[in-house]
Design an enzyme around this catalytic site. Sequence first.
Site, PDB file in Angstrom:
ATOM      1  N   SER A   6       1.580  12.063  -7.487  1.00  0.00           N
ATOM      2  CA  SER A   6       1.274  10.757  -8.081  1.00  0.00           C
ATOM      3  C   SER A   6       0.221  10.023  -7.260  1.00  0.00           C
ATOM      4  O   SER A   6       0.397   9.800  -6.063  1.00  0.00           O
ATOM      5  CB  SER A   6       2.552   9.919  -8.161  1.00  0.00           C
ATOM      6  OG  SER A   6       2.211   8.593  -8.521  1.00  0.00           O
ATOM      7  N   HIS A  31      -0.811  12.848 -11.608  1.00  0.00           N
ATOM      8  CA  HIS A  31      -0.005  11.862 -12.319  1.00  0.00           C
ATOM      9  C   HIS A  31      -0.576  10.463 -12.069  1.00  0.00           C
ATOM     10  O   HIS A  31      -0.732  10.050 -10.917  1.00  0.00           O
ATOM     11  CB  HIS A  31       1.445  11.945 -11.846  1.00  0.00           C
ATOM     12  CG  HIS A  31       2.393  11.083 -12.611  1.00  0.00           C
ATOM     13  ND1 HIS A  31       2.862  11.429 -13.867  1.00  0.00           N
ATOM     14  CD2 HIS A  31       2.956   9.896 -12.320  1.00  0.00           C
ATOM     15  CE1 HIS A  31       3.676  10.478 -14.302  1.00  0.00           C
ATOM     16  NE2 HIS A  31       3.746   9.536 -13.380  1.00  0.00           N
ATOM     17  N   ASP A  33      -0.062   6.544 -12.750  1.00  0.00           N
ATOM     18  CA  ASP A  33       0.891   5.507 -13.145  1.00  0.00           C
ATOM     19  C   ASP A  33       0.162   4.243 -13.518  1.00  0.00           C
ATOM     20  O   ASP A  33      -0.439   3.595 -12.667  1.00  0.00           O
ATOM     21  CB  ASP A  33       1.839   5.217 -11.977  1.00  0.00           C
ATOM     22  CG  ASP A  33       2.845   6.323 -11.807  1.00  0.00           C
ATOM     23  OD1 ASP A  33       3.518   6.650 -12.798  1.00  0.00           O
ATOM     24  OD2 ASP A  33       2.940   6.865 -10.699  1.00  0.00           O
ATOM     25  N   MET A  35       0.363   0.530 -14.659  1.00  0.00           N
ATOM     26  CA  MET A  35       1.313  -0.594 -14.669  1.00  0.00           C
ATOM     27  C   MET A  35       0.574  -1.873 -15.030  1.00  0.00           C
ATOM     28  O   MET A  35      -0.500  -2.146 -14.486  1.00  0.00           O
ATOM     29  CB  MET A  35       1.935  -0.739 -13.285  1.00  0.00           C
ATOM     30  CG  MET A  35       2.616   0.527 -12.806  1.00  0.00           C
ATOM     31  SD  MET A  35       3.266   0.286 -11.155  1.00  0.00           S
ATOM     32  CE  MET A  35       4.050   1.880 -10.897  1.00  0.00           C
ATOM     33  N   HIS A  64       0.831   8.052 -17.337  1.00  0.00           N
ATOM     34  CA  HIS A  64       2.147   7.474 -17.605  1.00  0.00           C
ATOM     35  C   HIS A  64       1.970   5.973 -17.806  1.00  0.00           C
ATOM     36  O   HIS A  64       1.729   5.236 -16.854  1.00  0.00           O
ATOM     37  CB  HIS A  64       3.054   7.793 -16.389  1.00  0.00           C
ATOM     38  CG  HIS A  64       4.401   7.167 -16.448  1.00  0.00           C
ATOM     39  ND1 HIS A  64       5.230   7.081 -15.338  1.00  0.00           N
ATOM     40  CD2 HIS A  64       5.092   6.606 -17.464  1.00  0.00           C
ATOM     41  CE1 HIS A  64       6.346   6.480 -15.678  1.00  0.00           C
ATOM     42  NE2 HIS A  64       6.296   6.182 -16.956  1.00  0.00           N
ATOM     43  N   MET A  66       3.198   2.515 -18.223  1.00  0.00           N
ATOM     44  CA  MET A  66       4.314   1.570 -18.071  1.00  0.00           C
ATOM     45  C   MET A  66       3.753   0.219 -18.480  1.00  0.00           C
ATOM     46  O   MET A  66       3.431  -0.628 -17.655  1.00  0.00           O
ATOM     47  CB  MET A  66       4.790   1.563 -16.620  1.00  0.00           C
ATOM     48  CG  MET A  66       5.574   2.819 -16.273  1.00  0.00           C
ATOM     49  SD  MET A  66       5.649   3.101 -14.505  1.00  0.00           S
ATOM     50  CE  MET A  66       4.094   3.923 -14.265  1.00  0.00           C
ATOM     51  N   MET A 136      13.033   9.243 -16.148  1.00  0.00           N
ATOM     52  CA  MET A 136      12.760   8.467 -14.934  1.00  0.00           C
ATOM     53  C   MET A 136      13.962   8.550 -13.999  1.00  0.00           C
ATOM     54  O   MET A 136      15.107   8.360 -14.419  1.00  0.00           O
ATOM     55  CB  MET A 136      12.471   7.004 -15.283  1.00  0.00           C
ATOM     56  CG  MET A 136      11.142   6.751 -15.980  1.00  0.00           C
ATOM     57  SD  MET A 136       9.694   7.321 -15.074  1.00  0.00           S
ATOM     58  CE  MET A 136       9.770   6.340 -13.568  1.00  0.00           C
ATOM     59  N   GLY A 141       7.944   0.992 -11.431  1.00  0.00           N
ATOM     60  CA  GLY A 141       7.260  -0.199 -10.902  1.00  0.00           C
ATOM     61  C   GLY A 141       6.701   0.023  -9.516  1.00  0.00           C
ATOM     62  O   GLY A 141       5.647  -0.501  -9.187  1.00  0.00           O
ATOM     63  N   PHE A 142       7.403   0.827  -8.720  1.00  0.00           N
ATOM     64  CA  PHE A 142       6.974   1.006  -7.337  1.00  0.00           C
ATOM     65  C   PHE A 142       7.255   2.432  -6.877  1.00  0.00           C
ATOM     66  O   PHE A 142       8.242   3.042  -7.300  1.00  0.00           O
ATOM     67  CB  PHE A 142       7.711   0.023  -6.414  1.00  0.00           C
ATOM     68  CG  PHE A 142       7.459  -1.420  -6.782  1.00  0.00           C
ATOM     69  CD1 PHE A 142       6.341  -2.096  -6.307  1.00  0.00           C
ATOM     70  CD2 PHE A 142       8.321  -2.081  -7.655  1.00  0.00           C
ATOM     71  CE1 PHE A 142       6.083  -3.408  -6.688  1.00  0.00           C
ATOM     72  CE2 PHE A 142       8.074  -3.391  -8.043  1.00  0.00           C
ATOM     73  CZ  PHE A 142       6.949  -4.053  -7.549  1.00  0.00           C
ATOM     74  N   GLY A 143       6.384   2.923  -6.008  1.00  0.00           N
ATOM     75  CA  GLY A 143       6.641   4.201  -5.359  1.00  0.00           C
ATOM     76  C   GLY A 143       7.630   3.990  -4.218  1.00  0.00           C
ATOM     77  O   GLY A 143       7.931   2.854  -3.843  1.00  0.00           O
ATOM     78  N   GLY A 144       8.142   5.099  -3.699  1.00  0.00           N
ATOM     79  CA  GLY A 144       8.962   5.039  -2.490  1.00  0.00           C
ATOM     80  C   GLY A 144      10.392   4.560  -2.681  1.00  0.00           C
ATOM     81  O   GLY A 144      11.066   4.222  -1.715  1.00  0.00           O
ATOM     82  N   ASP A 174      10.482  11.812 -12.433  1.00  0.00           N
ATOM     83  CA  ASP A 174       9.519  10.932 -11.765  1.00  0.00           C
ATOM     84  C   ASP A 174      10.279   9.838 -11.036  1.00  0.00           C
ATOM     85  O   ASP A 174      10.983   9.049 -11.661  1.00  0.00           O
ATOM     86  CB  ASP A 174       8.602  10.347 -12.856  1.00  0.00           C
ATOM     87  CG  ASP A 174       7.525   9.425 -12.309  1.00  0.00           C
ATOM     88  OD1 ASP A 174       7.380   9.306 -11.090  1.00  0.00           O
ATOM     89  OD2 ASP A 174       6.816   8.823 -13.143  1.00  0.00           O
ATOM     90  N   GLY A 175      10.105   9.805  -9.718  1.00  0.00           N
ATOM     91  CA  GLY A 175      10.710   8.746  -8.915  1.00  0.00           C
ATOM     92  C   GLY A 175      11.668   9.292  -7.878  1.00  0.00           C
ATOM     93  O   GLY A 175      12.650   9.962  -8.215  1.00  0.00           O
ATOM     94  N   GLY A 176      11.342   9.087  -6.620  1.00  0.00           N
ATOM     95  CA  GLY A 176      12.238   9.543  -5.546  1.00  0.00           C
ATOM     96  C   GLY A 176      12.337  11.055  -5.437  1.00  0.00           C
ATOM     97  O   GLY A 176      13.340  11.579  -4.930  1.00  0.00           O
ATOM     98  N   GLY A 196       5.327  11.217  -5.348  1.00  0.00           N
ATOM     99  CA  GLY A 196       4.361  10.389  -4.629  1.00  0.00           C
ATOM    100  C   GLY A 196       4.611  10.472  -3.141  1.00  0.00           C
ATOM    101  O   GLY A 196       4.113  11.360  -2.453  1.00  0.00           O
TER     102      GLY A 196
HETATM  103  C1  DX5 Z   1       7.354   4.832 -10.456  1.00  0.00           C
HETATM  104  C2  DX5 Z   1       6.210   5.726 -10.867  1.00  0.00           C
HETATM  105  C3  DX5 Z   1       6.167   6.990 -10.110  1.00  0.00           C
HETATM  106  C4  DX5 Z   1       5.879   6.838  -8.659  1.00  0.00           C
HETATM  107  C5  DX5 Z   1       6.726   7.824  -7.950  1.00  0.00           C
HETATM  108  O1  DX5 Z   1       7.164   3.603 -11.049  1.00  0.00           O
HETATM  109  O2  DX5 Z   1       6.307   6.042 -12.236  1.00  0.00           O
HETATM  110  O3  DX5 Z   1       5.275   7.929 -10.673  1.00  0.00           O
HETATM  111  O4  DX5 Z   1       4.532   7.051  -8.323  1.00  0.00           O
HETATM  112  O5  DX5 Z   1       6.629   7.585  -6.618  1.00  0.00           O
HETATM  113  P1  DX5 Z   1       7.639   8.192  -5.564  1.00  0.00           P
HETATM  114  O6  DX5 Z   1       7.545   9.679  -5.664  1.00  0.00           O
HETATM  115  O7  DX5 Z   1       7.127   7.648  -4.298  1.00  0.00           O
HETATM  116  O8  DX5 Z   1       9.017   7.688  -5.921  1.00  0.00           O
HETATM  117 ZN    ZN Z   2       5.022   7.853 -13.212  1.00  0.00          ZN
END
Ligand code: DX5
Ligand code: ZN
Length: 237
Positions: A6, A31, A33, A35, A64, A66, A136, A141-144, A174-176, A196
Amino acid sequence: MIIAPSLLAANFGRFASEAQRIARAGGDWLHLDIMDGHFVPNISFGPELVRVLRPQSKLVFDVHLMCQRPEILLEPFAQAGADRITVHIELGEAVVGPLLWKIKKLGKKVGLAVNPPTAVALAEPFLKQIDLLLIMTVNPGFGGQPFIHEALPKIQQAAAWRREKHLNYRLEVDGGINFQTAVECARAGADTFVSGTGLFGQSNFKNAVAKMRRLTAKAAPKEKAALPVYEFHDDAN
Ligand code: DX5
Ligand code: ZN
């Protein structure tokens, strides 16, 4: 297995070289994202970034959305060079049907995303229309953010539908997603892994992508061996 790093976890000061780094590391898809500050409480980037990256990268661009009003963004992203566009089921059934149709009409692969609090059953009426179902594994909304384990039965359900209904949409998470959670998702039936911070946090990006691909391939449920088909000859006839 498809590994989709990502761009949200990349250095925002140098997207082009980060996209090239992802390609060199062996990522399959990029990927992206998107937003809008309404559907999710954050803003990332828009079609212009896709347009400038497109000539510099051979990666599949997995967009993607959002976004609260994706209908105004489908054409700009398609023209900018997206290969795949995913919209969210939370926008409501009445909106989602026409959106999926429009993505297909634009000649792009069609994706549908389901947030953690949303029942996966809401996606069932659309399964024949899609190329990808995105489950999901964090609230977007946020990475990490930490992986939400409650998403695992939804992946299993989506994989079961795919088998039973003889469909072949990709099953993306996608996510974590890190090495451990990717394996859990692969066991449940996922085949496409967005990551990500899990990948960008590794000192050797290339090894990390290869490791995620190897571990998930190993964890994937083995397809049942095809049952022999017997033909009976009725001597009485
Ligand atoms: C979350 C995004 C993800 C994000 C994942 O809102 O849709 O694509 O980049 O990031 P990580 O892998 O850090 O959770
Ligand atoms: Zn995504």
